[in-house]
Design a protein around this motif. Structure first.
Motif, PDB file in Angstrom:
ATOM      1  N   LYS A  68     -21.923  -5.195  31.866  1.00 52.20           N
ATOM      2  CA  LYS A  68     -21.198  -6.132  31.415  1.00 52.20           C
ATOM      3  C   LYS A  68     -19.894  -5.751  30.809  1.00 52.20           C
ATOM      4  N   LEU A  69     -19.105  -6.688  30.397  1.00 52.18           N
ATOM      5  CA  LEU A  69     -17.777  -6.185  29.801  1.00 52.18           C
ATOM      6  C   LEU A  69     -17.833  -6.494  28.344  1.00 52.18           C
ATOM      7  N   ARG A  70     -18.128  -7.803  28.038  1.00 47.64           N
ATOM      8  CA  ARG A  70     -18.600  -8.099  26.626  1.00 47.64           C
ATOM      9  C   ARG A  70     -19.657  -9.146  26.398  1.00 47.64           C
ATOM     10  N   ASP A  71     -19.590 -10.398  27.146  1.00 48.54           N
ATOM     11  CA  ASP A  71     -20.834 -11.146  27.067  1.00 48.54           C
ATOM     12  C   ASP A  71     -21.742 -10.981  28.269  1.00 48.54           C
ATOM     13  N   ASP A  72     -22.824 -11.289  27.828  1.00 43.87           N
ATOM     14  CA  ASP A  72     -24.011 -11.199  28.907  1.00 43.87           C
ATOM     15  C   ASP A  72     -23.972 -12.063  29.906  1.00 43.87           C
ATOM     16  N   ARG A  73     -24.185 -11.423  31.218  1.00 43.42           N
ATOM     17  CA  ARG A  73     -24.251 -12.215  32.440  1.00 43.42           C
ATOM     18  C   ARG A  73     -24.964 -11.717  33.379  1.00 43.42           C
ATOM     19  N   GLU A  74     -25.295 -12.350  34.767  1.00 46.02           N
ATOM     20  CA  GLU A  74     -25.835 -11.583  35.725  1.00 46.02           C
ATOM     21  C   GLU A  74     -25.158 -10.476  36.419  1.00 46.02           C
ATOM     22  N   PRO A  75     -25.767  -9.436  36.928  1.00 43.84           N
ATOM     23  CA  PRO A  75     -25.184  -8.181  37.470  1.00 43.84           C
ATOM     24  C   PRO A  75     -24.586  -8.663  38.728  1.00 43.84           C
ATOM     25  N   TYR A  76     -23.466  -8.121  39.129  1.00 44.52           N
ATOM     26  CA  TYR A  76     -23.049  -8.242  40.585  1.00 44.52           C
ATOM     27  C   TYR A  76     -22.899  -6.773  41.223  1.00 44.52           C
ATOM     28  N   SER A  77     -22.918  -7.003  42.427  1.00 46.37           N
ATOM     29  CA  SER A  77     -22.896  -5.689  43.134  1.00 46.37           C
ATOM     30  C   SER A  77     -21.661  -4.851  43.355  1.00 46.37           C
ATOM     31  N   ALA A  78     -21.581  -3.694  43.007  1.00 46.97           N
ATOM     32  CA  ALA A  78     -20.508  -3.094  42.887  1.00 46.97           C
ATOM     33  C   ALA A  78     -20.761  -1.496  42.939  1.00 46.97           C
ATOM     34  N   ILE A  79     -20.065  -0.784  44.021  1.00 49.03           N
ATOM     35  CA  ILE A  79     -20.463   0.509  44.141  1.00 49.03           C
ATOM     36  C   ILE A  79     -19.348   1.335  44.096  1.00 49.03           C
ATOM     37  N   ALA A  80     -19.336   2.590  43.256  1.00 45.00           N
ATOM     38  CA  ALA A  80     -18.420   3.478  43.230  1.00 45.00           C
ATOM     39  C   ALA A  80     -18.765   4.609  44.694  1.00 45.00           C
ATOM     40  N   LEU A 173      -2.643   2.949  32.749  1.00 42.09           N
ATOM     41  CA  LEU A 173      -2.581   1.664  33.049  1.00 42.09           C
ATOM     42  C   LEU A 173      -3.364   1.371  34.179  1.00 42.09           C
ATOM     43  N   HIS A 174      -3.911   1.990  34.891  1.00 40.45           N
ATOM     44  CA  HIS A 174      -5.201   1.473  35.899  1.00 40.45           C
ATOM     45  C   HIS A 174      -6.452   1.203  34.947  1.00 40.45           C
ATOM     46  N   LEU A 175      -6.465   2.079  34.056  1.00 38.36           N
ATOM     47  CA  LEU A 175      -7.727   1.707  33.120  1.00 38.36           C
ATOM     48  C   LEU A 175      -7.541   0.269  32.429  1.00 38.36           C
ATOM     49  N   VAL A 176      -6.278   0.105  31.827  1.00 41.03           N
ATOM     50  CA  VAL A 176      -6.121  -1.190  31.333  1.00 41.03           C
ATOM     51  C   VAL A 176      -6.288  -2.316  32.472  1.00 41.03           C
ATOM     52  N   SER A 177      -5.934  -1.977  33.601  1.00 44.27           N
ATOM     53  CA  SER A 177      -5.782  -2.855  34.800  1.00 44.27           C
ATOM     54  C   SER A 177      -7.614  -3.270  35.081  1.00 44.27           C
ATOM     55  N   LEU A 178      -8.169  -2.298  35.093  1.00 45.64           N
ATOM     56  CA  LEU A 178      -9.518  -2.335  35.578  1.00 45.64           C
ATOM     57  C   LEU A 178     -10.451  -3.311  34.489  1.00 45.64           C
ATOM     58  N   HIS A 179      -9.994  -3.040  32.954  1.00 44.90           N
ATOM     59  CA  HIS A 179     -10.317  -4.024  32.005  1.00 44.90           C
ATOM     60  C   HIS A 179      -9.886  -5.244  32.188  1.00 44.90           C
ATOM     61  N   LEU A 180      -8.571  -5.528  32.568  1.00 44.17           N
ATOM     62  CA  LEU A 180      -8.150  -6.838  32.683  1.00 44.17           C
ATOM     63  C   LEU A 180      -9.116  -7.587  33.799  1.00 44.17           C
ATOM     64  N   LEU A 181      -8.809  -7.073  35.101  1.00 42.16           N
ATOM     65  CA  LEU A 181      -9.617  -7.625  36.070  1.00 42.16           C
ATOM     66  C   LEU A 181     -11.020  -8.061  35.886  1.00 42.16           C
ATOM     67  N   CYS A 182     -11.845  -7.417  34.937  1.00 41.67           N
ATOM     68  CA  CYS A 182     -12.981  -7.655  34.664  1.00 41.67           C
ATOM     69  C   CYS A 182     -12.855  -8.968  33.461  1.00 41.67           C
ATOM     70  N   GLU A 183     -11.967  -8.877  32.563  1.00 39.66           N
ATOM     71  CA  GLU A 183     -11.687 -10.186  32.073  1.00 39.66           C
ATOM     72  C   GLU A 183     -11.420 -11.361  32.890  1.00 39.66           C
ATOM     73  N   TYR A 184     -10.753 -11.199  33.728  1.00 42.94           N
ATOM     74  CA  TYR A 184     -10.302 -12.501  34.813  1.00 42.94           C
ATOM     75  C   TYR A 184     -11.722 -12.936  35.555  1.00 42.94           C
ATOM     76  N   VAL A 185     -12.365 -11.975  35.897  1.00 40.55           N
ATOM     77  CA  VAL A 185     -13.554 -12.227  36.373  1.00 40.55           C
ATOM     78  C   VAL A 185     -14.463 -13.004  35.859  1.00 40.55           C
ATOM     79  N   ASP A 186     -14.821 -12.505  34.520  1.00 40.00           N
ATOM     80  CA  ASP A 186     -15.800 -13.526  33.611  1.00 40.00           C
ATOM     81  C   ASP A 186     -15.095 -14.641  33.330  1.00 40.00           C
ATOM     82  N   GLU A 187     -13.600 -14.664  33.055  1.00 44.11           N
ATOM     83  CA  GLU A 187     -13.125 -16.090  32.809  1.00 44.11           C
ATOM     84  C   GLU A 187     -13.338 -16.965  33.898  1.00 44.11           C
ATOM     85  N   ALA A 188     -13.401 -16.357  35.305  1.00 46.32           N
ATOM     86  CA  ALA A 188     -13.517 -17.488  36.324  1.00 46.32           C
ATOM     87  C   ALA A 188     -14.673 -17.974  36.492  1.00 46.32           C
ATOM     88  N   LEU A 189     -15.809 -17.227  36.117  1.00 42.05           N
ATOM     89  CA  LEU A 189     -17.103 -17.392  36.361  1.00 42.05           C
ATOM     90  C   LEU A 189     -17.820 -18.745  36.190  1.00 42.05           C
TER      91      LEU A 189
END
Length: 278
Positions: A68-80, A173-189
């Motif tokens: 999770k980024l901040r708030d608890d939510r269901e896990p999503y499938s993401a693979i490095a 700035l890629h690190l900033v971007s991935l944090h923002l991407l996760c913020e927007y995912v949580d906002e859209a859920l």
């Protein structure tokens, strides 16, 4: 002779110079976050890859989505894709280093999934091969890169190109971007959960200076998520067009026997893929 700047001042000056141009290109992350939220909630998957420091950032992103980024939510499938070292070294040994990501995309990627590639230069052969594999499997391609034009930006569906000549600043700035991407995912859920059969909004297009000619810059989110229009990804809860769509969605998003090839939603998969595969 003027006083020489310290390494700290040099680095911070480079970062500060990139911030305003970055602010403009980073606006596309809101659309990416919405699209990714619909994809993951519908049973899709995010694959991420990079080399060196970009590999570390790829793993950082997947950790935020599975955890999770901040708030608890269901896990999503993401693979490095670099993180499974036995598979990585076996593929590199048997097929060559350029194939380490491409073979994994063919193994793990499904129609409508998203592949996010991270590179400061945009020239890594193994990332370019991964794009080829994604095209074969129906996986959409995004990239975080340094300045355009670069080869990776030219072949992906969309790109966030950090406008700095310093690779360290680009990675920061890629690190900033991935944090923002996760913020927007949580906002859209919350929207995704309330409107499982709705068509997701079309993301805004942000022009990139120096983008390669003919590189696609805008994707209809409705076509990407397969919700209501039978697009290329899975409709949430199997919601598709009653008349079918581009990949054969039938009523409620189900194809014949609920197969992936004929268009199944998150709750309408056949035996070959049920929900979020492991």
């Amino acid at each position: 002779m003027g006083e020489q700047m310290s390494p700290l001042d040099v680095h911070l000056s480079g970062l500060a110079a990139a911030l305003m141009p970055y602010r403009r290109v980073a606006e596309r992350l809101a659309g990416w976050g919405t699209e990714l939220a619909w994809t993951l909630s519908g049973g899709g998957r995010l694959l991420v890859a990079g080399n060196g420091g970009s590999a570390a950032e790829a793993q950082h992103l997947t950790a935020e989505l599975v955890g999770k980024l901040r708030d608890d939510r269901e896990p999503y499938s993401a693979i490095a894709l670099h993180a499974e070292t036995s598979a990585l070294t076996a593929i590199g040994n048997d097929y060559g280093y350029d194939e380490i990501f491409a073979r994994q995309v063919r193994a793990h990627g499904r129609q409508g999934d998203i592949l996010l590639l991270m590179s400061t230069s945009g020239t890594s052969a193994n990332l370019l091969r991964a794009v080829d594999a994604a095209r074969e499997t129906g996986v959409r391609c995004w990239a975080f890169t340094g300045p355009t034009p670069n080869p990776l930006a030219g072949v992906c569906d969309d790109v966030l190109a950090v406008p700095s000549p310093d690779s360290q600043v680009v990675q920061e700035l890629h690190l900033v971007s991935l944090h923002l991407l996760c913020e927007y995912v949580d906002e859209a859920l919350p929207l995704v959960r309330r409107l499982p059969g709705a068509t997701a909004p079309r993301p805004r297009t942000i022009a990139l200076t120096g983008r390669l000619p003919n590189a696609p810059t805008d994707r209809a989110l409705a076509g990407a998520v397969g919700a209501g229009s039978g697009g290329q990804a899975h409709g949430l809860n199997g919601g598709g067009s009653p008349t079918g769509g581009a990949i054969g969605h039938g009523p409620n998003g189900h194809g014949a026997n609920g197969s992936v090839a004929n268009g199944a939603g998150a709750n309408g998969h056949g035996p070959s893929r049920r929900g979020c595969p492991s």
